[in-house]
Design a protein around this motif. Structure first.
Motif, PDB file in Angstrom:
ATOM      1  N   GLN A 130     -69.868 -36.880  21.980  1.00  0.00           N
ATOM      2  CA  GLN A 130     -69.645 -37.115  23.630  1.00  0.00           C
ATOM      3  C   GLN A 130     -69.570 -35.678  24.060  1.00  0.00           C
ATOM      4  N   ALA A 153     -74.281 -38.389  24.818  1.00  0.00           N
ATOM      5  CA  ALA A 153     -73.941 -38.638  25.964  1.00  0.00           C
ATOM      6  C   ALA A 153     -73.439 -37.489  26.777  1.00  0.00           C
ATOM      7  N   ASP A 154     -73.687 -37.399  27.977  1.00  0.00           N
ATOM      8  CA  ASP A 154     -73.454 -36.214  28.764  1.00  0.00           C
ATOM      9  C   ASP A 154     -73.396 -36.439  30.325  1.00  0.00           C
ATOM     10  N   PRO A 174     -72.778 -42.089  29.543  1.00  0.00           N
ATOM     11  CA  PRO A 174     -71.420 -41.695  29.052  1.00  0.00           C
ATOM     12  C   PRO A 174     -70.389 -42.681  28.982  1.00  0.00           C
ATOM     13  N   ILE A 177     -70.254 -44.279  25.107  1.00  0.00           N
ATOM     14  CA  ILE A 177     -70.569 -43.310  23.882  1.00  0.00           C
ATOM     15  C   ILE A 177     -69.078 -43.643  23.077  1.00  0.00           C
ATOM     16  N   GLN A 178     -68.096 -43.829  23.490  1.00  0.00           N
ATOM     17  CA  GLN A 178     -66.607 -43.849  22.824  1.00  0.00           C
ATOM     18  C   GLN A 178     -66.869 -45.118  22.112  1.00  0.00           C
ATOM     19  N   PRO A 187     -65.823 -35.899  19.702  1.00  0.00           N
ATOM     20  CA  PRO A 187     -65.562 -35.458  21.309  1.00  0.00           C
ATOM     21  C   PRO A 187     -65.655 -34.151  21.430  1.00  0.00           C
ATOM     22  N   VAL A 193     -59.195 -38.169  26.107  1.00  0.00           N
ATOM     23  CA  VAL A 193     -60.337 -39.009  25.806  1.00  0.00           C
ATOM     24  C   VAL A 193     -59.844 -40.296  25.398  1.00  0.00           C
TER      25      VAL A 193
END
Ligand code: NAD
Length: 320
Positions: A130, A153-154, A174, A177-178, A187, A193
Motif C-alpha cells: 500500500q 495500490a497508490d 486504493p 489493497i488492505q 503498509p 492504516v
C-alpha cells in the motif's frame, strides 16, 4: 484542505513518541522527535517555508535534528540547511533515505515471514503493498526481486503503472489493497492504516511495513492478535531511515557499507520480538513497548547519573 494546526500538533506528538521507540530499539544514542509542516508537498514548498522551519530548528541548538520523511527530499533538507546546522539527509550526506528505509524494512519483513510462514522466504508469496512513494517503490522492487507476487495500490496512477510495468505487479484500487487476498500486507502509505473497528475484512496472515503509526490505538494490536494476524511493530520495521541519517553524526561520517551492514539488525530485532511474543502469548507490540520502556529507563538513569538531571540526554533526532 484547510490547515488544521491542532491535528498537525497531535500528529507530530504521536510521530515523536514513535520516533523515541524507534531510536531506542535501533540502539541509537538519541531521543525521538518530529516536525510536521502544514501544506501539500506537491504545491506548497517555498524557500520561505524552509527558512522559517530551519530558523525554528536552529533555535533549539541541537536538541532537535531534522531529516527527510514523507513529502520531503534531500533538496528540501539542503534548503533547510541553508539556515540551520541540525539537518540530516542532505544531498551531500546520507541523501535519499527512502531506499535505505526500504532495505531495512525488507530485513524485518523477511524475519517476520520466516517466523509466521516458515522457511521458504518471500518467493511465491502474495504481497500487497500500500503506497508506492519514496519507500514503497524501492521496497516493492526488493520484494519483487525476492520472488514475491505483488499486488499494489497508490493514489497516484502513474506510480501504479510504473510498478505494473517494471515489477510485474497487479494493480488494485486504493480502497481494496488492505483487504486483498494476500499472505502479507506491507503498509507504505500514511498512518493510521488500521482501526480497531475496521479489521473484519482483513485476509492476510501478517502485516509488516515501514509506514509510521499504522494503528489508531493500542487496542488494535490486541484485536489483530486475537484474529490471528501477526502485526510487526512499525517502529521496528521502519528504522532504516533514521539508522542511515544518524550515521552522518559518527566519526568518519555516513558510509553506505556500514549502514547496509547495520540494517540487518532490524531483522534480528524483529526475530527477537516475535519469538518473545510467541513464547508469552502476547501481541508483538506489547513486547516491543515493554522493551522500549526498559531501554528508556536505563537511558534516563544513565543520563541522570552523568549530569544529575535529564539535560544530559542526547539530542533528539528526527527522520523516518
Ligand atoms: P511518500 O509521500 O513518498 O509516499 C507515500 C505514498 O503513499 C504516495 O505515493 C501516496 O500517493 C501514497 N498513498 C497515500 N495514501 C494512500 C492510500 N490510502 N492508498 C494507497 N496509497 C496511498 O512517503 P514515504 O517517504 O514513502 O513514506 C511512506 C511511509 O513510510 C510514511 O508513513 C512515512 O512516515 C514512513 N517512513 C518513511 C521514511 C523515509 O525515509 N521516507 C522512513 C521511515 C518511515
Amino acid at each position: 484542505v484547510r490547515p488544521d494546526l491542532r491535528a498537525a500538533a497531535r500528529e507530530a506528538g504521536e510521530l515523536a513518541r514513535a520516533m523515541t521507540r524507534k531510536v531506542l530499539l535501533a540502539g541509537l544514542p538519541f531521543g525521538g522527535g518530529k516536525a510536521v509542516v502544514l501544506g501539500d508537498p506537491r504545491h506548497d514548498k517555498t524557500a520561505a517555508r524552509w527558512t522559517a522551519l530551519g530558523r525554528a530548528i536552529e533555535r533549539l541548538e541541537g536538541r532537535y535534528w531534522t531529516g527527510e520523511d514523507s513529502g520531503t527530499t534531500p533538496a528540501d533538507m539542503d534548503a533547510i540547511g541553508r539556515v540551520c546546522r541540525y539537518v540530516l539527509g542532505r544531498s551531500g550526506g546520507a541523501g535519499d533515505l527512502g531506499p535505505m528505509t526500504a532495505r531495512g524494512a525488507l530485513h524485518g519483513i523477511e524475519a517476520a515471514v520466516r517466523h509466521r510462514l516458515g522457511g521458504a522466504g518471500l518467493a511465491g508469496l502474495r504481497v500487497a503493498v500500500q503506497g508506492l512513494g519514496a519507500v514503497g517503490m524501492p521496497l516493492a522492487g526488493l520484494l519483487a526481486a525476492a520472488g514475491a507476487r505483488l499486488l499494489v495500490a497508490d493514489l497516484d496512477p502513474a506510480r501504479v503503472e510504473a510498478a505494473v510495468e517494471r515489477l510485474g505487479a497487479r494493480a488494485l484500487p486504493p480502497g481494496e489493497i488492505q483487504e486483498a487476498e494476500a499472505d502479507l500486507l506491507v503498509p507504505c502509505a500514511l498512518g493510521p492504516v488500521f482501526e480497531a473497528a475496521g479489521l473484519d475484512g482483513l485476509r492476510c496472515a501478517l502485516i509488516a511495513g515501514p509506514a509510521n503509526n499504522q494503528l489508531d490505538r493500542w487496542e488494535t494490536a490486541e484485536r489483530l492478535h486475537r484474529r490471528g494476524i501477526l502485526f510487526v511493530p512499525d517502529y521496528v520495521v521502519s528504522a532504516g531511515g533514521v539508522i542511515a541519517a544518524t550515521a552522518e553524526l559518527e566519526p568518519g561520517g555516513f558510509s553506505p557499507e556500514r549502514v547496509r551492514d547495520r540494517l540487518t539488525g532490524i531483522g534480528e530485532r524483529v526475530r527477537t520480538i516475535l519469538d518473545e511474543a510467541a513464547a508469552a502469548g502476547l501481541p508483538p507490540l506489547a513486547v516491543a513497548e515493554a522493551l522500549a520502556a526498559r531501554l528508556r529507563r536505563v537511558r534516563l538513569s544513565a543520563a541522570t547519573a552523568r549530569r544529575g538531571d535529564h539535560a544530559a540526554l542526547p539530542a533528539g533526532a528526527l527522520a523516518c
